[in-house]
Design an enzyme around this catalytic site. Structure first.
Site, mmCIF file in Angstrom:
data_model
loop_
_atom_site.group_PDB
_atom_site.id
_atom_site.type_symbol
_atom_site.label_atom_id
_atom_site.label_comp_id
_atom_site.label_asym_id
_atom_site.label_seq_id
_atom_site.Cartn_x
_atom_site.Cartn_y
_atom_site.Cartn_z
ATOM 1 N N THR A 14 0.797 -1.126 -0.252
ATOM 2 C CA THR A 14 0.451 0.250 -0.438
ATOM 3 C C THR A 14 1.103 1.105 -0.132
ATOM 4 O O THR A 14 0.224 2.291 -0.491
ATOM 5 C CB THR A 14 -0.925 0.119 1.213
ATOM 6 O OG1 THR A 14 -1.501 -0.851 1.468
ATOM 7 C CG2 THR A 14 -1.394 0.717 1.317
ATOM 8 N N ASP A 95 0.138 -6.854 5.062
ATOM 9 C CA ASP A 95 -0.532 -8.335 4.628
ATOM 10 C C ASP A 95 0.350 -9.837 5.673
ATOM 11 O O ASP A 95 0.328 -9.901 6.336
ATOM 12 C CB ASP A 95 -1.112 -8.375 4.067
ATOM 13 C CG ASP A 95 -2.073 -7.595 3.938
ATOM 14 O OD1 ASP A 95 -2.429 -6.760 4.748
ATOM 15 O OD2 ASP A 95 -2.741 -7.673 2.467
HETATM 16 N N1 ASP Z 1 -2.940 -5.718 1.338
HETATM 17 C C1 ASP Z 1 -1.523 -4.498 0.879
HETATM 18 C C2 ASP Z 1 -0.309 -5.148 1.643
HETATM 19 O O1 ASP Z 1 -0.271 -6.021 2.132
HETATM 20 C C3 ASP Z 1 -1.826 -3.660 2.752
HETATM 21 C C4 ASP Z 1 -1.132 -2.648 3.741
HETATM 22 O O2 ASP Z 1 -0.001 -3.067 2.294
HETATM 23 O O3 ASP Z 1 -1.376 -2.157 4.181
HETATM 24 O O4 ASP Z 1 0.760 -5.312 -0.116
#
Ligand code: ASP
Length: 321
Positions: A14, A95
């Site tokens: 993210t 994650d």
């Molecule tokens: N789905 C994303 C990831 O883990 C969530 C994040 O980075 O906060 O890459």
């Protein structure tokens, strides 16, 4: 005196994500912005260099793979050996950050700081949290005496053994549970509460670049009405290890327990962790299924994979003699 380099490795997440709308904090696509572009948007970093940057991967960390782990460990090991490198920062999705942290601590055992950082909001958000997290991670990697794999998020420094994502939305999404954080980053300064992660691990060291086959280790859970059906399916499919996220202090539904005993008899390695968010399984003298020595289910799985890989490597070496 010229400062040593700080290496910043990008892997996506993210922190490198983009949404169409600045007010959208959840409907974004992760892993869109390259590491150099990401860092260019943080002017304060200019005072913290010199940096060496590298894009090791560009993925949503929910899709983390063994191939990316191996590549990351190889690059981390390479930079750790260089005298001109003070430490390493890795931008990563939230994650699976805790699994990567444990994995890197176990296989790299760094005597320098390796700092994972992340964000809960994308680059395009009205108030993205990534830039401050990167600055804080850099402060940790530049700190004299910092060592081992840690995670830095929302001004808090967590150790690789303890860090766990505990919230799907809040900016302060991680906890170190009972252990508590290693410390805090406040205006670029560190306030330390306890020791850095130490290099001792219970796993034999493994040559990560030579792994042809990662052993299949799955996680199953105990819950009301649990049965042995999944265990049997995994035995039939050739799984080599199982981690059970047991209830409470490692308790198991009697049907699931019977299935796990059968799996052990069939040669699978079985480990008991707890689905409780804090604490650990306290062992009893007659335990048939060993406990995870305080590791959460996802970290116990990484640990078991590494144990099996070490066993495979020993077997291979013995066959060569
Ligand atoms: N789905 C994303 C990831 O883990 C969530 C994040 O980075 O906060 O890459």
């Amino acid at each position: 005196m010229k400062l040593q380099n700080l290496v910043i490795l990008g892997t996506g997440g993210t922190i490198a994500g983009r949404a169409l709308n600045a007010s959208d904090n959840i409907g974004y696509t992760a892993a869109q912005v390259g590491i150099d572009q990401l860092l260019a948007a943080i002017p304060a970093l200019a005072e913290c260099g010199p940096f060496i940057t590298e894009q090791v991967a560009q993925i949503d960390s929910k899709d983390m793979s063994f191939a990316v782990w191996a590549q990351l460990a190889v690059r981390v090991n390479y930079f750790l050996t260089r005298d001109d490198v003070q430490g390493i920062v890795i931008t990563h999705g939230t994650d699976t950050l805790e699994e990567t942290a444990y994995f890197l601590q176990a296989v790299c055992r760094p005597a320098k700081p390796v700092v994972l950082t992340c964000a809960m909001r994308p680059v395009t958000a009205l108030a993205p949290d990534g830039p401050q997290n990167v600055l804080d991670a850099v402060a940790v990697a530049r700190h004299q005496g910092a060592q081992g794999v840690v995670a830095v998020c929302a001004g808090t420094i967590h150790g690789a053994w303890d860090v766990q994502k505990v919230h799907p939305y809040k900016l302060d999404a991680f906890s170190s549970g009972d252990a508590g954080p290693i410390g805090y980053v406040e205006e670029g300064r560190l306030r330390l509460m306890r020791n850095w992660p130490f290099a001792q691990m219970r796993h034999a060291s493994i040559a990560i670049e030579n792994i042809a086959n990662w052993p299949r280790v799955e996680i199953i859970m105990n819950y009301a009405g649990a049965s042995a059906a999944i265990v049997q399916a995994l035995v039939d499919q050739g799984a080599r290890g199982l981690v059970v996220a047991a209830t409470g202090n490692g308790t198991l539904h009697h049907e699931l327990q019977a299935g796990l005993f059968k799996a052990q008899a069939a040669g699978l390695k079985v480990v008991r962790s707890t689905r409780c968010i804090d604490g650990r399984v306290l062992p009893l003298p007659n335990d048939v299924i060993p406990d995870s020595e305080g590791l959460s289910p996802v970290k116990a799985r990484v640990a078991l994979m590494l144990d099996l890989l070490a066993e495979d490597a020993q077997g291979l070496a013995a066959r060569r003699v």
